[in-house]
Design a protein around this motif. Structure first.
Motif, PDB file in Angstrom:
ATOM      1  N   THR A  63     -14.263  13.488 -37.638  1.00  0.00           N
ATOM      2  CA  THR A  63     -14.654  14.704 -38.054  1.00  0.00           C
ATOM      3  C   THR A  63     -13.577  15.084 -36.513  1.00  0.00           C
ATOM      4  O   THR A  63     -13.008  16.441 -36.438  1.00  0.00           O
ATOM      5  CB  THR A  63     -16.206  15.081 -38.228  1.00  0.00           C
ATOM      6  N   PHE A  64     -14.506  15.571 -34.961  1.00  0.00           N
ATOM      7  CA  PHE A  64     -14.114  16.208 -33.933  1.00  0.00           C
ATOM      8  C   PHE A  64     -12.426  15.059 -33.953  1.00  0.00           C
ATOM      9  O   PHE A  64     -12.293  16.308 -33.093  1.00  0.00           O
ATOM     10  CB  PHE A  64     -15.231  15.589 -32.490  1.00  0.00           C
ATOM     11  N   ALA A  65     -12.045  13.812 -34.196  1.00  0.00           N
ATOM     12  CA  ALA A  65     -11.034  13.948 -33.536  1.00  0.00           C
ATOM     13  C   ALA A  65      -9.906  14.857 -35.020  1.00  0.00           C
ATOM     14  O   ALA A  65      -8.876  15.505 -34.227  1.00  0.00           O
ATOM     15  CB  ALA A  65     -10.258  12.854 -34.195  1.00  0.00           C
ATOM     16  N   GLY A  66     -10.660  15.364 -36.016  1.00  0.00           N
ATOM     17  CA  GLY A  66     -10.284  16.419 -37.184  1.00  0.00           C
ATOM     18  C   GLY A  66      -9.199  17.637 -36.338  1.00  0.00           C
ATOM     19  O   GLY A  66      -8.817  18.530 -36.447  1.00  0.00           O
ATOM     20  N   LEU A  67     -10.876  18.259 -36.179  1.00  0.00           N
ATOM     21  CA  LEU A  67     -10.879  19.563 -35.489  1.00  0.00           C
ATOM     22  C   LEU A  67     -10.086  19.824 -34.414  1.00  0.00           C
ATOM     23  O   LEU A  67      -9.713  20.530 -33.462  1.00  0.00           O
ATOM     24  CB  LEU A  67     -12.806  19.894 -34.820  1.00  0.00           C
ATOM     25  N   LEU A  68     -10.257  18.903 -33.383  1.00  0.00           N
ATOM     26  CA  LEU A  68      -9.569  18.478 -31.992  1.00  0.00           C
ATOM     27  C   LEU A  68      -7.660  18.894 -32.566  1.00  0.00           C
ATOM     28  O   LEU A  68      -6.723  19.358 -32.126  1.00  0.00           O
ATOM     29  CB  LEU A  68      -9.550  17.996 -30.937  1.00  0.00           C
ATOM     30  N   GLY A  69      -7.819  18.084 -33.623  1.00  0.00           N
ATOM     31  CA  GLY A  69      -5.923  18.030 -33.764  1.00  0.00           C
ATOM     32  C   GLY A  69      -5.649  19.806 -34.753  1.00  0.00           C
ATOM     33  O   GLY A  69      -4.711  20.016 -34.540  1.00  0.00           O
ATOM     34  N   PHE A  70      -6.515  19.681 -35.546  1.00  0.00           N
ATOM     35  CA  PHE A  70      -6.222  21.282 -35.695  1.00  0.00           C
ATOM     36  C   PHE A  70      -6.721  22.112 -34.776  1.00  0.00           C
ATOM     37  O   PHE A  70      -5.691  23.371 -34.827  1.00  0.00           O
ATOM     38  CB  PHE A  70      -7.990  21.832 -36.846  1.00  0.00           C
TER      39      PHE A  70
END
Length: 168
Positions: A63-70
């Motif tokens: 989840t954190f990796a996805g939020l960071l990418g966004f």
């Protein structure tokens, strides 16, 4: 003549039990078909599944990796893509030609400010994730910062290109 034999060992992370079970099941079915060809009573090829003690990635990590990418996309693409068409529409970019400011200086300063805002945003995200959600960062922080800066600059290039191309 001796019959060939062997045992396939499937090692999987504890939090990925489903994948380990599925792979073990598939391998057992394949080994069963191979063993039928030998026609012996005992099965020469077997499969053994074992969970490793290593803890894999958690849902928070994904989840954190996805939020960071966004966030990288938001800072790099959506920021300049919304600003530059508005500046063109108001004629501000044309007025900048009358100043001593060069075009590359303006775009470089825009990129630098966006990267600074992005790094500040990423730092806040990491701080919240580490303090509130006990995020464990594995690796070198310096490499992570350099990677985040480069990825923001690359996304900013795409955002500047889209912003310059957009009519309104």
């Amino acid at each position: 003549q001796t019959t060939p034999s062997g045992q396939a060992e499937v090692l999987y992370a504890q939090n990925n039990d489903q994948a380990g079970t599925a792979l073990t099941s598939v391998l057992q079915s394949v080994m069963k078909d191979i063993n039928k060809g030998f026609g012996t009573v005992s099965e020469p090829f077997t499969v053994k599944a074992e969970a490793s003690n290593d803890k894999g990635l958690s849902r928070l990590d994904y989840t954190f990796a996805g939020l960071l990418g966004f966030s990288i996309l938001g800072v790099g693409i959506f920021g300049p893509m919304n600003v530059f068409p508005e500046l063109k529409k108001q004629g501000i970019l044309r007025r900048l030609h009358t100043t001593t400011l060069r075009v590359w200086q303006y775009f470089l300063s825009t990129a630098a400010s966006q990267v600074a805002v992005g790094i500040l945003s990423f730092a806040i995200q990491f701080a919240v994730a580490i303090v509130l959600f006990d995020l464990k960062v594995v690796g070198n922080y310096l490499e992570l910062i350099v990677f985040l800066m480069l990825s923001t600059v690359m996304m900013l290039g795409i955002g500047l290109a889209l912003g310059g191309w957009a009519k309104n």
